[in-house]
Design an enzyme around this catalytic site. Sequence first.
Site, mmCIF file in Angstrom:
data_model
loop_
_atom_site.group_PDB
_atom_site.id
_atom_site.type_symbol
_atom_site.label_atom_id
_atom_site.label_comp_id
_atom_site.label_asym_id
_atom_site.label_seq_id
_atom_site.Cartn_x
_atom_site.Cartn_y
_atom_site.Cartn_z
ATOM 1 N N SER A 1 0.839 -1.209 0.000
ATOM 2 C CA SER A 1 0.000 0.000 0.000
ATOM 3 C C SER A 1 0.871 1.255 0.000
ATOM 4 O O SER A 1 0.402 2.345 -0.326
ATOM 5 C CB SER A 1 -0.907 0.009 1.227
ATOM 6 O OG SER A 1 -0.135 0.095 2.414
ATOM 7 N N ASP B 1 1.530 -7.551 9.226
ATOM 8 C CA ASP B 1 2.714 -7.399 10.079
ATOM 9 C C ASP B 1 2.619 -8.289 11.319
ATOM 10 O O ASP B 1 3.622 -8.539 11.979
ATOM 11 C CB ASP B 1 2.903 -5.940 10.511
ATOM 12 C CG ASP B 1 3.592 -5.103 9.441
ATOM 13 O OD1 ASP B 1 4.170 -5.686 8.507
ATOM 14 O OD2 ASP B 1 3.552 -3.859 9.535
ATOM 15 N N ARG C 1 9.136 -13.758 4.599
ATOM 16 C CA ARG C 1 8.698 -14.034 5.969
ATOM 17 C C ARG C 1 7.963 -15.365 6.109
ATOM 18 O O ARG C 1 8.030 -16.006 7.164
ATOM 19 C CB ARG C 1 7.836 -12.870 6.483
ATOM 20 C CG ARG C 1 8.683 -11.648 6.807
ATOM 21 C CD ARG C 1 7.864 -10.472 7.314
ATOM 22 N NE ARG C 1 8.757 -9.384 7.717
ATOM 23 C CZ ARG C 1 8.371 -8.138 7.929
ATOM 24 N NH1 ARG C 1 7.093 -7.808 7.778
ATOM 25 N NH2 ARG C 1 9.244 -7.217 8.282
ATOM 26 N N LYS D 1 15.219 -1.490 13.889
ATOM 27 C CA LYS D 1 14.518 -0.911 12.733
ATOM 28 C C LYS D 1 13.223 -0.231 13.181
ATOM 29 O O LYS D 1 12.852 0.821 12.660
ATOM 30 C CB LYS D 1 14.222 -2.003 11.706
ATOM 31 C CG LYS D 1 13.604 -1.465 10.433
ATOM 32 C CD LYS D 1 13.472 -2.547 9.392
ATOM 33 C CE LYS D 1 13.120 -1.957 8.044
ATOM 34 N NZ LYS D 1 11.844 -1.256 7.998
#
Length: 451
Positions: free
Chosen positions: A188, A332, A363, A429
Amino acid sequence: MEENHMFDSKARSPWTSLRGIERITVSPGKQRIEAAITIPGSKSLTNRALIMSALADGKSQISGILKSDDSYWCIEALKKLGVNIKLQGNTAYVDGNGGGWSTADLYIGSAGTIARFLPGALAACREGEWELEASQSMRKRPVAPLIDALKELGAEIDYLAVKDYYPLRMKGAEMKGGEVSLSGAISSQFISGVLIAAPYFNETTTVTIKDEIVQHAYVYLTLDLMKEFGADVQDDNALQQIVINPQGYKAKDIQLEPDASAACYFLALAAVTNGRIRINGLTEKTKQPDIQMLEVFEQMGCKVTRGTTFIELEGAAQLKGDFVISMKEMSDQALTLAAIALFADGPVTIKEIAHIRHHESDRIRVICKALTQLGIKVEEFSDGLKVYPGTPKSAFLNTYDDHRVAMALALIGSRTEGIQLNDPGCVSKTFPQYFAWLEELGLRITKQGTE
């Protein structure tokens, strides 16, 4: 995607924690976890607000920013562009200059938000030349949908190494605006990258989404913040078409919400250890999509209290499984759910997350590999995975320089002795103090390294 075994030390900022620590071991604590905590500001909102306030005319005050590698490189890039930014604690004072940015060579680290938000903002500057360099992992993440759309609107952008990927060279141009269509199927952030810059294009810009958006909520976050900064923007409810009129941002004092994604790791910690965690300052009314995890925790048997100024979760003696869930809009947290699913009483199937194969690591593959190493039965699909209940064994697990991999796998250490993670500093991060917080909450953390 090639899996990263080595981290890119250049991408770590001075805000990095655990410098010199090569390995961390997470083991269960001796007491029940009970705490009330205040999570740092939203990563998603921090970099959006920094870039919009830098484009605005006048002085903005942004309170509650997240101090992480991603926000550090955003602030450093903006400073190199001639934007005056002062930090006091978690507040940034930004002296916006209406997008009259200086020529500079910029380094953006591994920050996907900057990689997707900065090119449009630079393109809207009528003068200047810039080279944008990124970390090794960011160089493997595609950026073509954004660059193609910006070129269509008048941007001058060249790839300096491999087509469709960082690094980039850009020149300031007359961004005419007009009609453009782009995909939201990979990220997005490509859509947000055009939207954030569009108030500085010469004409009205109409953005049409030609397929799907993997996470609608993040586009709504962008639009809401643009409106707060004074942009003239309209959208239909389905986000299939968005219209932005040429009207620059105005300086704004703004308080950012806590990061819902970060909060979910601590809620998951309470869920999996039958503890209790209260998150202050975050409510179910947030538009951050990961707040939808509250319903998943309830489905697994946890008790969730939705307060006017907090969220609280109390875990269950036995988590419930036997369900299939789409994590598309809160992807996420796919790894967070995978990490606690093995402690449920039935299998958990996570679907519609094919796009997370293109993040800092693949992932889906990485979490399946880690669970297999732990002795857990897992099935991998093109767009997800199925995790079966099991008793994990001690193991040394690779984090692949991916903050979400490290944070999710650490949760398993709350129930299993000796979960070892390499390169734990990758969490900087988005959450430099993550392991310190786990230790404060009672987990046993052992560090090994060069210092």
